[in-house]
Motif scaffolding. Structure first.
Motif, PDB file in Angstrom:
ATOM      1  N   SER A 109       0.831  -1.214   0.000  1.00 45.28           N
ATOM      2  CA  SER A 109       0.000   0.000   0.000  1.00 45.28           C
ATOM      3  C   SER A 109       0.863   1.261   0.000  1.00 45.28           C
ATOM      4  N   LEU A 110       2.012   1.232   0.665  1.00 45.16           N
ATOM      5  CA  LEU A 110       2.914   2.380   0.644  1.00 45.16           C
ATOM      6  C   LEU A 110       3.486   2.599  -0.755  1.00 45.16           C
ATOM      7  N   PHE A 111       3.910   1.518  -1.403  1.00 44.20           N
ATOM      8  CA  PHE A 111       4.429   1.621  -2.770  1.00 44.20           C
ATOM      9  C   PHE A 111       3.350   2.088  -3.742  1.00 44.20           C
ATOM     10  N   ASN A 112       2.133   1.555  -3.599  1.00 42.49           N
ATOM     11  CA  ASN A 112       1.043   1.966  -4.487  1.00 42.49           C
ATOM     12  C   ASN A 112       0.711   3.446  -4.310  1.00 42.49           C
ATOM     13  N   ARG A 113       0.759   3.928  -3.083  1.00 38.87           N
ATOM     14  CA  ARG A 113       0.509   5.354  -2.834  1.00 38.87           C
ATOM     15  C   ARG A 113       1.613   6.211  -3.459  1.00 38.87           C
ATOM     16  N   ALA A 114       2.849   5.750  -3.355  1.00 41.05           N
ATOM     17  CA  ALA A 114       3.973   6.479  -3.971  1.00 41.05           C
ATOM     18  C   ALA A 114       3.853   6.458  -5.490  1.00 41.05           C
ATOM     19  N   TYR A 115       3.462   5.320  -6.054  1.00 41.66           N
ATOM     20  CA  TYR A 115       3.292   5.212  -7.501  1.00 41.66           C
ATOM     21  C   TYR A 115       2.196   6.168  -7.975  1.00 41.66           C
ATOM     22  N   THR A 116       1.097   6.221  -7.245  1.00 37.30           N
ATOM     23  CA  THR A 116       0.002   7.128  -7.594  1.00 37.30           C
ATOM     24  C   THR A 116       0.473   8.575  -7.546  1.00 37.30           C
ATOM     25  N   ALA A 117       1.265   8.934  -6.553  1.00 37.46           N
ATOM     26  CA  ALA A 117       1.810  10.297  -6.466  1.00 37.46           C
ATOM     27  C   ALA A 117       2.751  10.576  -7.637  1.00 37.46           C
ATOM     28  N   PHE A 118       3.533   9.582  -8.027  1.00 35.69           N
ATOM     29  CA  PHE A 118       4.438   9.686  -9.166  1.00 35.69           C
ATOM     30  C   PHE A 118       3.646   9.965 -10.445  1.00 35.69           C
ATOM     31  N   ILE A 119       2.611   9.175 -10.691  1.00 32.72           N
ATOM     32  CA  ILE A 119       1.766   9.345 -11.874  1.00 32.72           C
ATOM     33  C   ILE A 119       1.053  10.691 -11.835  1.00 32.72           C
ATOM     34  N   ASP A 120       0.513  11.061 -10.684  1.00 32.55           N
ATOM     35  CA  ASP A 120      -0.177  12.357 -10.546  1.00 32.55           C
ATOM     36  C   ASP A 120       0.769  13.510 -10.838  1.00 32.55           C
ATOM     37  N   SER A 121       1.988  13.412 -10.363  1.00 33.62           N
ATOM     38  CA  SER A 121       2.980  14.456 -10.620  1.00 33.62           C
ATOM     39  C   SER A 121       3.285  14.566 -12.110  1.00 33.62           C
ATOM     40  N   LEU A 122       3.463  13.435 -12.777  1.00 31.16           N
ATOM     41  CA  LEU A 122       3.724  13.438 -14.221  1.00 31.16           C
ATOM     42  C   LEU A 122       2.531  13.946 -15.009  1.00 31.16           C
ATOM     43  N   ASN A 123       1.338  13.772 -14.474  1.00 31.55           N
ATOM     44  CA  ASN A 123       0.132  14.220 -15.174  1.00 31.55           C
ATOM     45  C   ASN A 123       0.016  15.739 -15.232  1.00 31.55           C
ATOM     46  N   GLU A 124       0.919  16.434 -14.612  1.00 33.88           N
ATOM     47  CA  GLU A 124       0.947  17.896 -14.723  1.00 33.88           C
ATOM     48  C   GLU A 124       1.609  18.337 -16.022  1.00 33.88           C
ATOM     49  N   SER A 125       2.109  17.373 -16.810  1.00 32.03           N
ATOM     50  CA  SER A 125       2.833  17.686 -18.040  1.00 32.03           C
ATOM     51  C   SER A 125       2.366  16.787 -19.178  1.00 32.03           C
ATOM     52  N   ASN A 126       2.732  17.196 -20.400  1.00 32.26           N
ATOM     53  CA  ASN A 126       2.513  16.356 -21.575  1.00 32.26           C
ATOM     54  C   ASN A 126       3.760  16.426 -22.455  1.00 32.26           C
ATOM     55  N   LEU A 127       3.732  15.802 -23.621  1.00 31.59           N
ATOM     56  CA  LEU A 127       4.924  15.723 -24.467  1.00 31.59           C
ATOM     57  C   LEU A 127       5.484  17.090 -24.850  1.00 31.59           C
ATOM     58  N   SER A 128       4.621  18.068 -25.052  1.00 34.09           N
ATOM     59  CA  SER A 128       5.124  19.393 -25.448  1.00 34.09           C
ATOM     60  C   SER A 128       5.997  20.009 -24.360  1.00 34.09           C
ATOM     61  N   ASP A 129       5.827  19.577 -23.119  1.00 33.13           N
ATOM     62  CA  ASP A 129       6.675  20.076 -22.039  1.00 33.13           C
ATOM     63  C   ASP A 129       8.074  19.472 -22.086  1.00 33.13           C
ATOM     64  N   LEU A 130       8.264  18.475 -22.927  1.00 33.33           N
ATOM     65  CA  LEU A 130       9.568  17.809 -23.037  1.00 33.33           C
ATOM     66  C   LEU A 130      10.350  18.268 -24.261  1.00 33.33           C
ATOM     67  N   GLU A 131       9.883  19.305 -24.929  1.00 33.92           N
ATOM     68  CA  GLU A 131      10.560  19.777 -26.133  1.00 33.92           C
ATOM     69  C   GLU A 131      11.896  20.423 -25.799  1.00 33.92           C
ATOM     70  N   PHE A 132      12.846  20.230 -26.697  1.00 37.86           N
ATOM     71  CA  PHE A 132      14.187  20.778 -26.554  1.00 37.86           C
ATOM     72  C   PHE A 132      14.290  22.059 -27.358  1.00 37.86           C
TER      73      PHE A 132
END
Length: 145
Positions: A109-132
């Protein structure tokens, strides 16, 4: 969190295709040469991306691989979760019998909560945010890019 090679290769392909403005399509051979990745690995990656409508593919002389609008709009967390292809990517108590499972272990449950936070954090961005900003300089010495 460590992502699998499939996700790594998929992200490289999507980032590359998203930034390719002059000639938006690429071939498997171009991608394999550019990233120094086995063509066989890339076939599996492109097939998965195509099946999930993240790239468009066309065979033949004027064919190639092009990024889709869906891929440009998807949030990165949702994209990573899709690419990882695992609903329980961090720990699986059933993969090998675990002696702690029946004793109220809280690790999963601790790992799943961390994974969810990881995914939620990444969901603040999309591919255009990774442009060079210096995109062309990355491939100056690579005529296949």
């Amino acid at each position: 969190m460590k992502l699998n090679h499939f996700t790594d290769f998929s992200m490289r392909v999507l980032i590359y295709l998203n930034q390719k403005k002059d000639t938006p399509q690429s071939s498997l051979d171009d991608l394999a040469t550019t990233f120094k990745i086995s063509r066989n690995h890339l076939i599996k990656v492109v097939q998965f991306l195509s099946a999930n409508e993240l790239v468009l593919t066309k065979r033949g002389k004027s064919g190639g691989i092009v990024i889709s609008e869906k891929a440009k709009e998807i949030q990165l967390g949702d994209l990573i979760h899709l690419l990882e292809q695992d609903d329980s990517p961090v720990v699986n108590c059933d993969s090998k019998p675990c002696i702690f499972k029946s004793h109220n272990c809280k690790l999963k449950s601790l790992f799943n909560r961390a994974y969810t936070a990881f995914i939620d954090s990444l969901n603040e961005s999309n591919l255009s945010d990774l442009e060079f900003s210096d995109w062309n300089s990355i491939f100056q010495n690579n005529p296949n890019a």
